[in-house]
Design an enzyme around this catalytic site. Structure first.
Site, PDB file in Angstrom:
ATOM      1  N   GLY A 422       0.842  -1.193   0.000  1.00 58.76           N
ATOM      2  CA  GLY A 422       0.000   0.000   0.000  1.00 58.76           C
ATOM      3  C   GLY A 422       0.870   1.234   0.000  1.00 58.76           C
ATOM      4  O   GLY A 422       0.630   2.203  -0.709  1.00 58.76           O
ATOM      5  N   MET A 424       5.135   2.665   1.690  1.00 60.28           N
ATOM      6  CA  MET A 424       6.343   2.318   2.444  1.00 60.28           C
ATOM      7  C   MET A 424       6.929   3.584   3.046  1.00 60.28           C
ATOM      8  O   MET A 424       7.128   4.577   2.369  1.00 60.28           O
ATOM      9  CB  MET A 424       7.347   1.622   1.506  1.00 60.28           C
ATOM     10  N   ASN A 426       9.764   4.839   3.981  1.00 62.25           N
ATOM     11  CA  ASN A 426      11.160   5.296   3.872  1.00 62.25           C
ATOM     12  C   ASN A 426      11.299   6.702   4.459  1.00 62.25           C
ATOM     13  O   ASN A 426      10.523   7.601   4.127  1.00 62.25           O
ATOM     14  CB  ASN A 426      11.580   5.350   2.403  1.00 62.25           C
ATOM     15  N   HIS A 457      -0.834   6.443   8.530  1.00 57.47           N
ATOM     16  CA  HIS A 457      -0.040   5.274   8.934  1.00 57.47           C
ATOM     17  C   HIS A 457       1.454   5.526   8.664  1.00 57.47           C
ATOM     18  O   HIS A 457       2.302   5.341   9.545  1.00 57.47           O
ATOM     19  CB  HIS A 457      -0.532   4.051   8.154  1.00 57.47           C
ATOM     20  N   GLU A 458       1.761   5.962   7.458  1.00 52.09           N
ATOM     21  CA  GLU A 458       3.180   6.136   7.093  1.00 52.09           C
ATOM     22  C   GLU A 458       3.815   7.290   7.860  1.00 52.09           C
ATOM     23  O   GLU A 458       4.990   7.226   8.222  1.00 52.09           O
ATOM     24  CB  GLU A 458       3.321   6.360   5.581  1.00 52.09           C
ATOM     25  N   HIS A 461       4.874   6.195  11.226  1.00 52.51           N
ATOM     26  CA  HIS A 461       6.127   5.432  11.165  1.00 52.51           C
ATOM     27  C   HIS A 461       7.361   6.324  11.253  1.00 52.51           C
ATOM     28  O   HIS A 461       8.440   5.841  11.594  1.00 52.51           O
ATOM     29  CB  HIS A 461       6.221   4.679   9.836  1.00 52.51           C
TER      30      HIS A 461
END
Ligand code: ZN
Length: 1015
Positions: A422, A424, A426, A457-458, A461
């Site tokens: 979906g 990432m 990085n 969500h990302e 992170h």
């Protein structure tokens, strides 16, 4: 990383041996052939082999006749495939060391007793050496029987012994800084690389071992001197051996190499798309998590081996390049090339490194000291604004919530045209699917809900995962559970209209369903192979992880959760942690002296979750906990959880202030109630990760109360009652009759959460009845659904709608209504599609209804052809996926075959959509058995595209097998997977698939009578 599985995991329960499966018509192997489906014409060009199959399988019928009953033909075909394929693969050759040895020794038929004894002795000695910890053999290993201890070392590609045997790298050498120079050639799809690694030798050692995979290493030098490098491919490691011990200190390791840009979705991979002028464009992008940084540059590829990175990228002028950090300069090189150099990175793990070379354009905005940019292909530049505004708002929220400002000066969000996950995370360069980042002018709030969710969500992170990282993949949930929890929490605060509350409840139900299987695993699980690392990206790490954090936050008070999190992030800034570190930080801030560590360990160390049974005698309530397993036969599990049990009663049941808490730590406990209490409901709003069963009286009182007034309980509590009773029925603890008793109240239900849960559960049962060709029961189930939901279905509007909650409900109701042909749904859908066509696609189909409308439209040749044109030309990825869903829902087997082949080879349909295609096809009878056959025949090709153990493979396997329910299917599934050897037999999902089939068989056996009597 955000996985991309948009559908609820199917939890079917079919059974009944279908005697027709025992027959085996002689058919050709269509699955092996790549058919050329004539899109624009009809029967004339039909492929001969396919026709032969049709003739032999169907008795001279021709599928191209308009009057042909495609569905029944497909059923016959499917059955014949099923029988044939069960004989295709042997059961042998799984990936075990014993079998490697076995293949080297063929016992003589004239073996004497003495000979046997000697053989046993020799075999024993070999086994001892073989099973020494860390022993790994090359494929030829068993031919080279060494008797010295050296034999425990594997053989490198050059034939020399490789000095390391473990998956984890030796602890003696750590990286400090990487200088990486890369030059991708997008014409030949290759790249040149050079990496210079400053390493710290922590303990004297004769070896340096690091990761490298699929790289052609041309030169290695160590502290300026050229050295010899060894490679051991099975562990994706290279090593340099030194004659003398290296002393403690810092050294420089230089490696030059070349490689191909990967054709799969990991490493440094090539991707392409066709622009609106019909020109093919190419780009190169990365996806490293979890184990693919080593495919782009040699590195110490473990999350705890953090380092800084300086990256230089050579490119043609027409491209831009992006990496984690801002660009500091661009230098003109000879041949018209340019080199971009990026600023030295913060200290981070290798899996977070990223770079992209592409023709993208972006828009930017500033938040605090960070420039936020969203990039996409030029044709889609009008679709980036929503993502930019959303990410700026969320970045502000997280900066404040974590009391810890995002540390980089830039944050790029990039939509990649061909991308498997979906998104990432990085660091500083988050990559997305186009569907999860771009929002077109016709997109609805539901489309925005998805985009917002993935961005949230990302971004979470960037703290949980990037700033503080799990030490090893066994604690992946620390990254993923937290990011998942924060995505719901942040959106509820920043975008309350997106109704994420209902979405999160659905996610908890998904997690419960997965975790109720024997094949589940603890949140923190030992991982010791690369496939097991891939498998950690599952519902347990993400959804159960998020669910137990919600339960903890609901148990703590006064903002203690946030305080603990802030402290944790500060304490472990730029370093690595284990679960215990998080619990300790939270314990320290808990004013109620809750031992967070003691409580939460019971949720991360055991697999599964508890069932709490409530039995009441007058004012005395007995509570009992046990491990809830759908299949508890022969279970001797005595796991106990520390459950922060919550409950309400009839005098106060709706508001948060009604909630009472009881900590259940033992197997049983008792509660005393005041006399006047009529009923109890446990697990208030389903905030806890457990399910509840009541005695007969308890269920009856709750059902009676709901029949009188649904609003005595919150909508989440009502949805949870429905979810729990279906789960109890699957486990055999209640009969389906009792499920139907509860469902009697549903006619008065109007809220999204309980209605969508009920529809989901009933839809699963319908599909199983349909798949076993039990038309009578399937049609009775349709009538049941019509009787209970028909009014709501008829009353739904087909106009544009802005409320997410209303859209979620109506799309669930109308999808079901149209698929079961209830009321005027198909007519309405057809009408909307025709309007859209006559307006030359300018009239709008409400985005939440597109899937329903397209599925109906796809059942005619004309409609299907129009959808295919739309799929090819649409520049809105969300619309494109809905179009594809429509295409794959066709009942025409020829089209199904065409779509399967074309999505796997990526010629007409993007390969990233193959899991969606399989999932949609398997929902319908027409193609589900064919899809299974296709999967088996093309397994090698599929696993070249999607790594074994990855979420894509798991989704493909579950879509294809979870509706099986016969002994024949069970045996066949077992045989197929056990024949796979290294290509998949060891996957946990295989156990899950087999367990699910067994549960399907058992459920129907137990409930068929009930269905026949009461439906
Ligand atoms: Zn993630």
């Amino acid at each position: 990383m955000e996985t991309f599985e948009s559908e609820r995991a199917p939890l079917p329960r079919n059974m009944i041996e279908n005697s027709m499966f025992e027959e085996e018509p002689d058919v050709v192997d269509l699955a092996k052939e790549s058919p050329s489906y004539p899109i624009d014409s009809d029967d004339a060009v039909y492929e001969p082999r396919s026709s032969r199959l049709l003739v032999r399988g169907l008795g001279e019928n021709d599928l191209d006749e308009d009057e042909e009953d495609y569905e029944s033909s497909a059923r016959l075909l499917g059955m014949s495939f099923m029988n044939r394929s069960s004989n295709q693969r042997g059961v042998a050759s799984s990936y075990t060391r014993q079998q490697y040895s076995g293949s080297c020794s063929k016992p003589s038929t004239k073996t004497t007793v003495v000979g046997v004894l000697i053989l046993v002795l020799v075999a024993s000695m070999i086994m001892v050496v073989y099973f020494l910890p860390g022993c790994t053999f090359t494929r030829k290993g068993c031919k080279k029987s060494n008797s010295t201890m050296d034999s425990i070392y594997p053989i490198s590609t050059s034939g020399e012994l490789f000095p390391w045997t473990e998956l984890r790298l030796p602890p003696s050498v750590h990286p400090v800084h990487y200088n990486i120079s890369l030059h991708p050639n997008l014409t030949f799809m290759t790249f040149q690389g050079s990496v210079s690694i400053l390493v710290q030798v922590l303990h004297e050692t004769k070896n340096i071992v690091l990761h490298s995979s699929d790289l052609n290493i041309s030169k290695v030098s160590f502290d300026g001197k050229e050295v010899h490098v060894l490679e051991y491919k099975p562990l994706q490691q290279i090593a340099i051996k030194f004659p003398e011990d290296l002393k403690k200190g810092q050294y420089v390791l230089n490696i030059d190499y070349t490689a191909k840009l990967s054709n799969s979705y990991d490493g440094f991979y090539n991707s392409s798309y066709v622009d609106t002028n019909g020109t093919k464009r190419v780009l190169a992008a990365t996806q490293f998590e979890p184990l693919a940084a080593r495919k782009a540059f040699p590195c110490f590829d473990e999350p705890a081996l953090k380092s800084t990175f300086t990256i230089k990228m050579t490119r043609e002028r027409k491209y831009i390049s992006l990496s984690n950090m801002p660009k500091v300069k661009t230098t003109d090189l000879k041949n018209g090339l340019q080199e971009d150099e990026f600023k030295e990175s913060v200290t981070m793990s290798t899996y977070l490194v990223a770079f992209i070379v592409a023709e993208f354009i972006g828009v930017s905005n500033n938040v605090s000291n960070t420039t936020v940019s969203v990039y996409a292909v030029p044709d889609k530049k009008d679709q980036v604004q929503y993502a930019l505004n959303t990410s700026c708002k969320l970045l502000e929220f997280y900066n404040a919530f974590f009391d810890n400002v995002y540390p980089l000066s830039k944050l790029d969000l990039v939509a990649i045209p061909d991308f498997l996950a979906g998104a990432m995370e990085n660091w500083g360069l988050i990559t997305f699917r186009e569907t999860t980042l771009l929002v077109g002018s016709n997109s609805s709030s539901i489309d925005k809900q998805l985009v917002t969710s993935v961005i949230a969500h990302e971004l979470a992170h960037q703290w949980f995962g990037n700033l503080v990282t799990m030490s090893w993949w066994n604690d992946l949930w620390l990254n993923e559970g937290f990011a998942t929890y924060m995505q719901y929490m942040s959106i509820e605060t920043v975008f309350p209209d997106l109704d994420m509350d209902t979405e999160f409840l659905k996610v908890r139900f998904e997690a419960l369903a997965k975790d109720a299987l024997n094949s589940s695993h603890p949140v923190s699980t030992v991982v010791s192979t690369p496939e097991q690392v891939e498998e950690m990206f599952d519902a347990v790490s993400y959804e159960k992880g998020a669910s137990i954090l919600l339960m903890l936050n609901a148990t703590l008070t006064d903002g203690e959760f946030r305080k603990g999190v802030i402290e944790y992030l500060q304490k472990y800034n730029l370093s690595n942690t284990e679960s215990e570190d998080l619990w300790n930080s939270l314990s320290q801030v808990s004013k109620q002296n809750l031992n967070v560590s003691e409580m939460m360990n019971t949720w991360t160390v055991h697999k599964g979750f508890p069932l709490v049974t409530v039995e009441r005698k007058g004012t005395l309530v007995t509570l009992t906990q046990e491990h809830f397993l759908l299949n508890a036969e022969n279970s001797t599990d005595d796991s106990l959880w520390h459950i922060p049990l919550t409950y309400v009663n009839d005098s106060c049941s709706f508001l948060s202030s009604c909630k009472q808490v009881f900590h259940l730590k033992d197997k049983t406990a008792t509660l005393m109630l005041p006399d006047q209490v009529k009923w109890l409901k446990f697990n208030f709003r389903s905030d806890g990760f457990y399910i509840v069963h009541y005695d007969d009286e308890g269920w009856k009182n709750l059902i009676d109360a709901l029949k009188k007034d649904v609003n005595v309980l919150s909508c989440k509590d009502r949805a949870a009652l429905i979810n729990n009773i279906f789960a109890l029925s699957r486990s055999g603890k209640v009969s389906f009759r009792e499920v139907l008793n509860l469902m009697e109240y549903i006619r008065s239900e109007t809220d999204t959460a309980p209605l969508t849960e009920a529809l989901f559960q009933l839809g699963q049962i319908f599909r199983l009845l349909d798949k076993r060709s039990d038309f009578d029961l399937a049609s009775r189930m349709t009538s049941y659904i019509d009787q209970h939901f028909g009014n709501l279905m008829t009353n739904q509007s087909w106009d544009l709608e802005s409320s997410v909650s209303k859209m979620t409900l109506r799309s669930a109701l109308l999808e079901m209504a149209c698929s079961l042909n209830i009321g005027n749904c198909p007519t309405q859908a057809k009408h909307l599609f025709d309007q859209w066509l006559t307006s030359n696609k300018t009239s709008q189909i409400p985005s939440d209804l597109m899937r329903t409308v397209f599925r109906v439209a796809a059942q005619t040749d004309e409609g299907w052809g129009t959808l295919l044109d739309t799929y090819k030309t649409s520049i809105n990825d969300q619309e494109k996926r809905k179009t594809l869903d429509g295409l794959a829902s066709t009942q025409d087997l020829r089209k199904i075959i065409w779509i399967l082949h074309n999505s796997l080879d990526g010629s007409e349909i993007q390969t990233q959509e193959f899991p969606l295609v399989i999932n949609t096809i398997c929902k319908n009878f027409a193609g589900y058995l064919y899809a299974w056959d296709f999967l088996k025949e093309n397994w090698d090709k599929i696993t070249q595209k999607f790594p074994v153990g990855s979420f894509a493979i798991r989704s493909i396997i579950m879509s294809a097998t979870s509706q099986f329910s016969t002994k024949t299917h069970l045996t066949e599934t077992q045989n197929f997977f056990s024949s796979l050897g290294t290509k998949g037999s060891q996957m946990r999902i295989v156990q899950e698939a087999i367990e699910t089939i067994k549960l399907n068989m058992r459920w129907m056996e137990k409930n068929l009578n009930t269905l026949q009597i009461f439906l």
